[in-house]
Design a protein around this motif. Structure first.
Motif, mmCIF file in Angstrom:
data_model
loop_
_atom_site.group_PDB
_atom_site.id
_atom_site.type_symbol
_atom_site.label_atom_id
_atom_site.label_comp_id
_atom_site.label_asym_id
_atom_site.label_seq_id
_atom_site.Cartn_x
_atom_site.Cartn_y
_atom_site.Cartn_z
ATOM 1 N N UNK A 1 0.254 -14.729 10.248
ATOM 2 C CA UNK A 1 0.434 -15.290 8.906
ATOM 3 C C UNK A 1 -0.131 -14.341 7.854
ATOM 4 N N UNK A 2 -1.254 -13.690 8.180
ATOM 5 C CA UNK A 2 -1.863 -12.735 7.266
ATOM 6 C C UNK A 2 -1.014 -11.488 7.085
ATOM 7 N N UNK A 3 -0.313 -11.091 8.124
ATOM 8 C CA UNK A 3 0.591 -9.930 8.008
ATOM 9 C C UNK A 3 1.682 -10.221 6.992
ATOM 10 N N UNK B 59 4.054 3.151 7.355
ATOM 11 C CA UNK B 59 2.830 2.837 6.614
ATOM 12 C C UNK B 59 3.102 1.695 5.648
ATOM 13 N N UNK B 60 2.037 1.088 5.155
ATOM 14 C CA UNK B 60 2.155 -0.007 4.207
ATOM 15 C C UNK B 60 2.331 0.532 2.791
ATOM 16 N N UNK B 61 2.681 -0.351 1.859
ATOM 17 C CA UNK B 61 2.996 0.090 0.493
ATOM 18 C C UNK B 61 1.763 0.572 -0.257
ATOM 19 N N UNK B 62 0.585 0.018 0.072
ATOM 20 C CA UNK B 62 -0.654 0.471 -0.557
ATOM 21 C C UNK B 62 -1.671 0.782 0.537
ATOM 22 N N UNK B 63 -2.451 1.812 0.301
ATOM 23 C CA UNK B 63 -3.413 2.253 1.313
ATOM 24 C C UNK B 63 -4.540 1.230 1.465
ATOM 25 N N UNK B 64 -4.957 0.989 2.704
ATOM 26 C CA UNK B 64 -6.030 0.030 2.970
ATOM 27 C C UNK B 64 -6.753 0.419 4.264
ATOM 28 N N UNK B 65 -7.960 -0.135 4.420
ATOM 29 C CA UNK B 65 -8.712 0.077 5.664
ATOM 30 C C UNK B 65 -8.044 -0.707 6.785
ATOM 31 N N UNK B 66 -8.414 -0.412 8.000
ATOM 32 C CA UNK B 66 -7.881 -1.185 9.126
ATOM 33 C C UNK B 66 -8.335 -2.634 8.983
ATOM 34 N N UNK B 67 -7.337 -3.550 9.020
ATOM 35 C CA UNK B 67 -7.612 -4.954 8.727
ATOM 36 C C UNK B 67 -7.377 -5.820 9.957
ATOM 37 N N UNK C 277 -3.774 -1.066 10.999
ATOM 38 C CA UNK C 277 -4.144 0.089 10.187
ATOM 39 C C UNK C 277 -3.150 0.275 9.035
ATOM 40 N N UNK C 278 -3.470 1.189 8.154
ATOM 41 C CA UNK C 278 -2.565 1.492 7.035
ATOM 42 C C UNK C 278 -1.307 2.183 7.548
ATOM 43 N N UNK C 279 -1.457 3.028 8.579
ATOM 44 C CA UNK C 279 -0.326 3.834 9.046
ATOM 45 C C UNK C 279 -0.376 3.952 10.566
#
Length: 603
Positions: free
Chosen positions: A374-376, A361-369, A350-352
């Motif tokens: 490797x993708x992280x 939380x991540x630097x930019x808001x995003x949907x749950x991915x 999730x974003x947070x």
């Protein structure tokens, strides 16, 4: 008196004869006294008197050694001492000086004479010496004469004159009165190349800052000397050299720095800081195959040897900052090496999240991915790193950071170099133990950050960095100084997996940080740092890349403070691309093979 008169009557002497007799007696007494004094001097004080006369005639002349040169890896001179002389006078010899008249028998015998513009000197002693020297040294004759009028044995008349001036003085027939003592003037490469890193020397020729200071014992030579006796005119008495020692020049130092690369890096930084309106920029280029530092620059415009260079250490080694997301690389190594996860493991990110009472939380808001590990890394997810690091203990996180060189001295021993700050895990609070997974809670300098990524470039092996390539002594013997220590940090398979994931990051920033024809493995970082007000109001945007990713040759680190655009990938990454392109062309590195083994980033 009655006795004398009786003596005169008895012998029939008149007054005149008596006076003559009295004078004779006085002379006899004086002569006797002289004979006694002569005997005393000759028999009892002869040795001491002769020694005093010898000491008065004896001069000890220092023969100055040359300071060694500093060159780049190709022999380009970065710092060297050019020949200069201090003109030294011997006042007691000057005071006894008598000019030799041109045309005289003495002039014919000696082979020289003294005159000024075809006319006699018109003086003797210190005044004559001053009149002869003043036009050549461009000093006031009266002031010089006053300085030379004494009984000393050493007077600095003028410093740092050119060899041409010294040669003129040598031809003036003032040997034993005035001589040139070898000195030097330290000169440096132009265009502020490595200004603060090279540093400078003080008035005595001793290293005062930078590499000049840290390498002073190597660069500094050993002075020699000559002891001889001089005649009344100051000339050297043939055959009276009683003692001498040759000077030994300092050793020459060759750096691993490539001046061409360093100059270009300086140019890129200067232009980049200007175009991005940043406060400053720094960059490091390391040959990851050897650990040699090829370039180490900052955007400060400081000329080597200047007062600024002596007062300010290089920002490239003094500036420390949180690495930001570049710090996810050693954290990912800990996750893989401890067996907590594999590079293909799947995560729902999730974003947070709320984690152990802390929000991340991540630097930019995003949907749950749905990302793999490797993708992280590819998406630089703080949340994903916290989730993946759940089963890695604080001690294991700390141990991996230290193995990557975080908080450890580089071993380069550069003046002003900082180790950054990495506190022990026992002092980490409930938040710091997780922020270290994404490059916050500790600080590094650019050299440490470069070394950390070079572990991945070297398939899991950490090589000790080098900035000194070799040292050459006065006899031409060369000693190699490139370090060959290497320590395995993580297994080769994990290093290659991380480099694969970093290559996906490089592809994401291909438009701004790509180098045509070459694959790049990279990681970007953006971290808050204290601004001028002491609060976290400034940003460090960094970019560290491995090029080529398929056959690593160089690791390049670029960092800027407060650039327009903020994020490392589109600011410092842009400068990385320019430097990378130059490196590939200069060293004629073959183009990369097509990438066919990308690790899946999503599921």
């Amino acid at each position: 008196m009655g006795f004398l008169k009786a003596f005169a009557r008895r012998h029939g002497l008149d007054a005149f004869m008596m006076r003559c007799l009295a004078i004779g007696l006085v002379l006899a007494v004086v002569a006797g006294a002289c004979l006694l004094q002569l005997a005393f001097v000759q028999l009892l004080q002869g040795s001491a008197t002769a020694q005093a006369a010898t000491d008065l005639r004896t001069s000890r002349i220092t023969i100055r050694s040359n300071r060694g040169r500093i060159t780049d890896t190709n022999g380009v001179v970065l710092a060297q001492s050019v020949e200069r002389y201090n003109i030294i006078g011997i006042p007691d010899a000057a005071s006894a000086f008598t000019p030799i008249t041109c045309g005289s028998q003495k002039a014919k015998s000696y082979g020289y004479c003294h005159q000024i513009k075809g006319k006699p000197v018109g003086a003797t002693g210190a005044a004559a010496v001053a009149r002869l020297l003043a036009p050549v040294l461009k000093v006031d004759a009266l002031e010089l004469g006053a300085k030379l009028n004494g009984d000393g044995k050493y007077l600095v008349i003028k410093k740092n004159v050119t060899p041409a001036v010294k040669r003129k003085i040598d031809k003036m027939g003032l040997t034993g009165i005035v001589y040139g003592e070898l000195s030097s003037e330290r000169v440096y490469a132009e265009n502020t190349l490595l200004g603060s890193l090279l540093g400078g020397v003080n008035d005595d020729g001793e290293g005062a800052a930078g590499l000049e200071q840290s390498l002073n014992s190597t660069l500094k030579g050993t002075d020699g000397y000559t002891v001889y006796q001089r005649g009344n005119g100051g000339e050297v008495i043939p055959g009276t050299v009683t003692e001498s020692q040759d000077a030994v020049d300092g050793k020459n130092v060759s750096l691993t720095i490539d001046a061409d690369v360093d100059w270009y890096v300086k140019k890129v930084l200067t232009e980049g800081v200007s175009s991005f309106h940043a406060k400053w920029g720094i960059a490091v280029v390391e040959d990851c195959q050897t650990g040699e530092i090829i370039a180490l620059e900052d955007s400060d415009q400081i000329q080597a040897g200047s007062d600024k260079a002596k007062l300010n250490a290089s920002r490239a080694v003094t500036a420390t900052f949180e690495p930001g997301s570049v710090g996810k690389v050693p954290a990912l190594a800990a996750i893989l090496q401890t067996g907590a996860h594999t590079i293909n493991d799947k995560f729902t990110v999730p974003y947070e999240i709320d984690w152990n009472g802390q929000k991340f939380h991540d630097s930019t808001e995003h949907a749950t991915m749905q990302w793999t590990l490797a993708g992280i890394l590819r998406n630089s997810s703080n949340v994903g790193m916290v989730m993946a690091g759940k089963d890695v203990t604080p001690q294991e996180r700390y141990d991996m950071l230290t193995k990557f060189g975080i908080g450890q001295a580089s071993g380069l021993n550069l003046p002003g170099e900082t180790n950054g700050v990495l506190a022990s895990p026992s002092s980490w609070d409930g938040r710091t133990k997780d922020t270290v997974l994404f490059g916050q809670g500790y600080t590094v300098n650019a050299l440490q950050l470069t070394r950390a990524i070079s572990v991945i470039a070297n398939d899991g092996v950490s090589r000790r960095q080098s900035i000194i390539k070799s040292v050459t002594d006065a006899d031409g013997h060369v000693t190699n100084k490139v370090h060959d220590e290497a320590t395995r940090v993580i297994d080769e398979q994990y290093a290659k997996q991380i480099r694969n994931a970093m290559e996906s990051v490089g592809e994401e920033y291909k438009a701004t940080a790509g180098v045509d024809g070459y694959r790049v493995a990279a990681k970007t970082g953006t971290a808050e740092v204290a601004g001028s007000d002491g609060r976290l109001t400034s940003i460090i945007a960094d970019f560290v890349g491995i090029i080529p990713a398929d056959n690593p040759r160089f690791v390049v680190t670029v960092a800027m403070q407060d650039p327009d655009g903020t994020y490392g990938g589109i600011t410092s990454g842009f400068l990385f691309a320019k430097i990378g392109e130059f490196l590939m062309q200069k060293y004629e590195v073959p183009n990369s093979a097509e990438r066919t083994d990308a690790i899946p980033l999503e599921w």
